[in-house]
Design a protein around this motif. Sequence first.
Motif, PDB file in Angstrom:
ATOM      1  N   SER A 184       0.858  -1.175   0.000  1.00 47.87           N
ATOM      2  CA  SER A 184       0.000   0.000   0.000  1.00 47.87           C
ATOM      3  C   SER A 184       0.905   1.239   0.000  1.00 47.87           C
ATOM      4  O   SER A 184       2.120   1.131   0.198  1.00 47.87           O
ATOM      5  CB  SER A 184      -0.906   0.023   1.233  1.00 47.87           C
ATOM      6  OG  SER A 184      -1.611   1.247   1.352  1.00 47.87           O
ATOM      7  N   PHE A 185       0.294   2.407  -0.218  1.00 53.43           N
ATOM      8  CA  PHE A 185       1.043   3.658  -0.131  1.00 53.43           C
ATOM      9  C   PHE A 185       1.106   4.189   1.297  1.00 53.43           C
ATOM     10  O   PHE A 185       1.709   5.234   1.532  1.00 53.43           O
ATOM     11  CB  PHE A 185       0.408   4.729  -1.019  1.00 53.43           C
ATOM     12  CG  PHE A 185       0.760   4.584  -2.477  1.00 53.43           C
ATOM     13  CD1 PHE A 185       2.056   4.783  -2.911  1.00 53.43           C
ATOM     14  CD2 PHE A 185      -0.203   4.255  -3.407  1.00 53.43           C
ATOM     15  CE1 PHE A 185       2.388   4.649  -4.249  1.00 53.43           C
ATOM     16  CE2 PHE A 185       0.118   4.128  -4.745  1.00 53.43           C
ATOM     17  CZ  PHE A 185       1.418   4.316  -5.163  1.00 53.43           C
ATOM     18  N   SER A 186       0.477   3.488   2.250  1.00 55.12           N
ATOM     19  CA  SER A 186       0.421   3.999   3.616  1.00 55.12           C
ATOM     20  C   SER A 186       0.502   2.865   4.622  1.00 55.12           C
ATOM     21  O   SER A 186      -0.047   1.781   4.398  1.00 55.12           O
ATOM     22  CB  SER A 186      -0.872   4.795   3.836  1.00 55.12           C
ATOM     23  OG  SER A 186      -1.043   5.140   5.200  1.00 55.12           O
ATOM     24  N   ASN A 187       1.175   3.117   5.747  1.00 57.87           N
ATOM     25  CA  ASN A 187       1.184   2.145   6.838  1.00 57.87           C
ATOM     26  C   ASN A 187       0.025   2.399   7.809  1.00 57.87           C
ATOM     27  O   ASN A 187      -0.052   1.773   8.861  1.00 57.87           O
ATOM     28  CB  ASN A 187       2.515   2.174   7.584  1.00 57.87           C
ATOM     29  CG  ASN A 187       2.869   3.540   8.125  1.00 57.87           C
ATOM     30  OD1 ASN A 187       2.314   4.557   7.693  1.00 57.87           O
ATOM     31  ND2 ASN A 187       3.797   3.594   9.071  1.00 57.87           N
ATOM     32  N   PHE A 188      -0.861   3.328   7.431  1.00 56.26           N
ATOM     33  CA  PHE A 188      -2.084   3.554   8.205  1.00 56.26           C
ATOM     34  C   PHE A 188      -3.324   3.314   7.346  1.00 56.26           C
ATOM     35  O   PHE A 188      -4.408   3.801   7.651  1.00 56.26           O
ATOM     36  CB  PHE A 188      -2.115   4.984   8.761  1.00 56.26           C
ATOM     37  CG  PHE A 188      -1.036   5.267   9.758  1.00 56.26           C
ATOM     38  CD1 PHE A 188      -1.146   4.824  11.072  1.00 56.26           C
ATOM     39  CD2 PHE A 188       0.100   5.963   9.395  1.00 56.26           C
ATOM     40  CE1 PHE A 188      -0.147   5.078  11.999  1.00 56.26           C
ATOM     41  CE2 PHE A 188       1.107   6.227  10.309  1.00 56.26           C
ATOM     42  CZ  PHE A 188       0.987   5.777  11.612  1.00 56.26           C
ATOM     43  N   ASP A 189      -3.155   2.577   6.265  1.00 55.71           N
ATOM     44  CA  ASP A 189      -4.244   2.324   5.322  1.00 55.71           C
ATOM     45  C   ASP A 189      -5.354   1.512   5.996  1.00 55.71           C
ATOM     46  O   ASP A 189      -5.119   0.406   6.475  1.00 55.71           O
ATOM     47  CB  ASP A 189      -3.701   1.567   4.104  1.00 55.71           C
ATOM     48  CG  ASP A 189      -4.676   1.554   2.934  1.00 55.71           C
ATOM     49  OD1 ASP A 189      -5.900   1.553   3.176  1.00 55.71           O
ATOM     50  OD2 ASP A 189      -4.208   1.538   1.782  1.00 55.71           O
ATOM     51  N   GLN A 190      -6.561   2.065   6.042  1.00 57.37           N
ATOM     52  CA  GLN A 190      -7.699   1.375   6.657  1.00 57.37           C
ATOM     53  C   GLN A 190      -8.783   1.059   5.627  1.00 57.37           C
ATOM     54  O   GLN A 190      -9.957   0.921   5.964  1.00 57.37           O
ATOM     55  CB  GLN A 190      -8.275   2.228   7.788  1.00 57.37           C
ATOM     56  CG  GLN A 190      -7.313   2.412   8.953  1.00 57.37           C
ATOM     57  CD  GLN A 190      -7.941   3.148  10.121  1.00 57.37           C
ATOM     58  OE1 GLN A 190      -8.914   3.868   9.977  1.00 57.37           O
ATOM     59  NE2 GLN A 190      -7.375   2.950  11.313  1.00 57.37           N
ATOM     60  N   SER A 191      -8.376   0.912   4.380  1.00 53.78           N
ATOM     61  CA  SER A 191      -9.349   0.596   3.330  1.00 53.78           C
ATOM     62  C   SER A 191      -9.901  -0.813   3.472  1.00 53.78           C
ATOM     63  O   SER A 191     -11.000  -1.103   2.998  1.00 53.78           O
ATOM     64  CB  SER A 191      -8.700   0.745   1.947  1.00 53.78           C
ATOM     65  OG  SER A 191      -7.680  -0.231   1.756  1.00 53.78           O
ATOM     66  N   GLY A 192      -9.141  -1.687   4.139  1.00 53.14           N
ATOM     67  CA  GLY A 192      -9.588  -3.065   4.303  1.00 53.14           C
ATOM     68  C   GLY A 192      -9.522  -3.884   3.031  1.00 53.14           C
ATOM     69  O   GLY A 192     -10.078  -4.983   2.969  1.00 53.14           O
ATOM     70  N   GLU A 193      -8.825  -3.375   2.010  1.00 55.51           N
ATOM     71  CA  GLU A 193      -8.746  -4.059   0.723  1.00 55.51           C
ATOM     72  C   GLU A 193      -7.297  -4.428   0.425  1.00 55.51           C
ATOM     73  O   GLU A 193      -6.526  -3.605  -0.073  1.00 55.51           O
ATOM     74  CB  GLU A 193      -9.309  -3.171  -0.382  1.00 55.51           C
ATOM     75  CG  GLU A 193     -10.765  -2.796  -0.171  1.00 55.51           C
ATOM     76  CD  GLU A 193     -11.281  -1.871  -1.259  1.00 55.51           C
ATOM     77  OE1 GLU A 193     -10.488  -1.517  -2.159  1.00 55.51           O
ATOM     78  OE2 GLU A 193     -12.467  -1.512  -1.208  1.00 55.51           O
ATOM     79  N   PRO A 194      -6.904  -5.663   0.709  1.00 57.55           N
ATOM     80  CA  PRO A 194      -5.508  -6.076   0.501  1.00 57.55           C
ATOM     81  C   PRO A 194      -5.115  -5.987  -0.972  1.00 57.55           C
ATOM     82  O   PRO A 194      -5.905  -6.254  -1.866  1.00 57.55           O
ATOM     83  CB  PRO A 194      -5.498  -7.537   0.976  1.00 57.55           C
ATOM     84  CG  PRO A 194      -6.697  -7.664   1.861  1.00 57.55           C
ATOM     85  CD  PRO A 194      -7.723  -6.738   1.297  1.00 57.55           C
ATOM     86  N   GLN A 195      -3.859  -5.590  -1.193  1.00 60.19           N
ATOM     87  CA  GLN A 195      -3.310  -5.484  -2.545  1.00 60.19           C
ATOM     88  C   GLN A 195      -2.108  -6.414  -2.635  1.00 60.19           C
ATOM     89  O   GLN A 195      -1.067  -6.148  -2.040  1.00 60.19           O
ATOM     90  CB  GLN A 195      -2.896  -4.044  -2.851  1.00 60.19           C
ATOM     91  CG  GLN A 195      -4.058  -3.070  -2.756  1.00 60.19           C
ATOM     92  CD  GLN A 195      -3.643  -1.659  -3.138  1.00 60.19           C
ATOM     93  OE1 GLN A 195      -4.292  -1.012  -3.946  1.00 60.19           O
ATOM     94  NE2 GLN A 195      -2.551  -1.159  -2.565  1.00 60.19           N
ATOM     95  N   GLU A 196      -2.247  -7.471  -3.394  1.00 59.47           N
ATOM     96  CA  GLU A 196      -1.177  -8.462  -3.478  1.00 59.47           C
ATOM     97  C   GLU A 196      -0.186  -8.098  -4.565  1.00 59.47           C
ATOM     98  O   GLU A 196      -0.552  -7.623  -5.646  1.00 59.47           O
ATOM     99  CB  GLU A 196      -1.757  -9.851  -3.760  1.00 59.47           C
ATOM    100  CG  GLU A 196      -0.692 -10.946  -3.763  1.00 59.47           C
ATOM    101  CD  GLU A 196      -1.265 -12.326  -4.050  1.00 59.47           C
ATOM    102  OE1 GLU A 196      -0.459 -13.258  -4.263  1.00 59.47           O
ATOM    103  OE2 GLU A 196      -2.502 -12.463  -4.068  1.00 59.47           O
TER     104      GLU A 196
END
Length: 451
Positions: free
Chosen positions: A346-358
Amino acid sequence: MAHSRPLLMPWLKDQINSQQYPGVAWTNLEQTEFSIPWKHALRQDSSDTDILIFRAWAEVSGNGRAHGDPSVWKRNFRSALRAKGFKMVSDCKNDSANPHKIFRWPESTSPTANSLSPDQMFEDFPLPTQESEPNLVEYVYVPQDVFTDADQAGSRDILQKCLEGLNIGPEPEEPPPEQQRLVEADVIGAHVLRGQQQYPVGAGAAVHGAGLLGQPAPPVEGAVGGAYDQERTEQFLHTINQSNDGNHFKTGFGIKVYYRGKLVLDQQIQNESGVRIVYRPNLVDCAVDANSGLSLVSLPNPQNMTDQTQASLTQKILDSLGWLDVGVSGHVVYGQRHGEIKAYWSFSNFDQSGEPQEVSKEPQALYMFKDFLKGMLDFIHGKEKPPCSLFFCLGEKWPDPVNKPWHKKLVTVEVVLTSMEILNNLAVEGGASSLQSVELQMSLEEMMEMS
């Protein structure tokens, strides 16, 4: 007496009709479309005849001296066309036999008219206008399974379009406009990466510290007000030019490794090709993979952890890692993994989108230089600054589906793109207002178009 600058439209019509420039010619009977030679300066068959029309405009307009940089002549010529409403209808710059572009005369005027329109009468080389650009392709996909390909144990943003147009330094191959067709195969290493203009970086570019962006010089002491802002603008332009050699984005890499939120490795890599993250405890510093040209960075041995359960789980991830590549090809930062352990980002270590990006097992575009440039333009206009780091999680999903925080993950890696970090710091230190110059914004828009 001061040299009188000609009007672009009647001047250009005369040059086309003169037939004195090879490749500069009308392409239809109505004389509403014309071709201009457009050969990259780095091509082996490039010659002085390829830039005659650009040089001629530089000489008569005063927008570049005859002994100046041909890439600047080409940029100024293209900017003058855009400013007056000329549209590119065909981009054949990659044609091996006849690299050229075809432009259409502005609809509101006619090159065959005997009189000048009001716009033509008062034409005075205005600044380029920003054009729309095509939507970007999404490259990230979300997998269904969790921990590894072979093992189901374990725990269950992107800057938008790029800054249209920066054109600083050597003339890069420009990206297609709305209607561009893909001419050459785009690859990272031996793999095709669809939809991007790539320039694979070989091991030759992996010389330690070669041509990489360094720390910018501080602004001139004593500069205040408008002088300070001008100094900031010039400093920013110089620094961003260092990060782009025309054919590919140049950066170093800062690697920060965390074991359950604790920093266990902080390493700087000066290799513009990129890094390969592995687990090889006996790896010698500054080793470079001979095949990929990527610098090898080993994750630390977890044996000294006080929590033995954490140490055991971490070791399991490391033993099955294979490798994680983060590299640069053309103006794209790409990622690729190999081995049983899955990697997410992700672009953030605080990402709370809940959508994993493999991260895929094939080369996958993660971040484009023009996205960063677009983000910088947005920052200048009061929005958030663009990201300069990529955050990876090994063996566990990220962003987490149930919002488990970053610092609770067993193995995480932050990859800092150091040239972007330097530019971000420059922008933040000076403040967005110090960069609100027409010159800078025009340059960013043009560089976006080239990336």
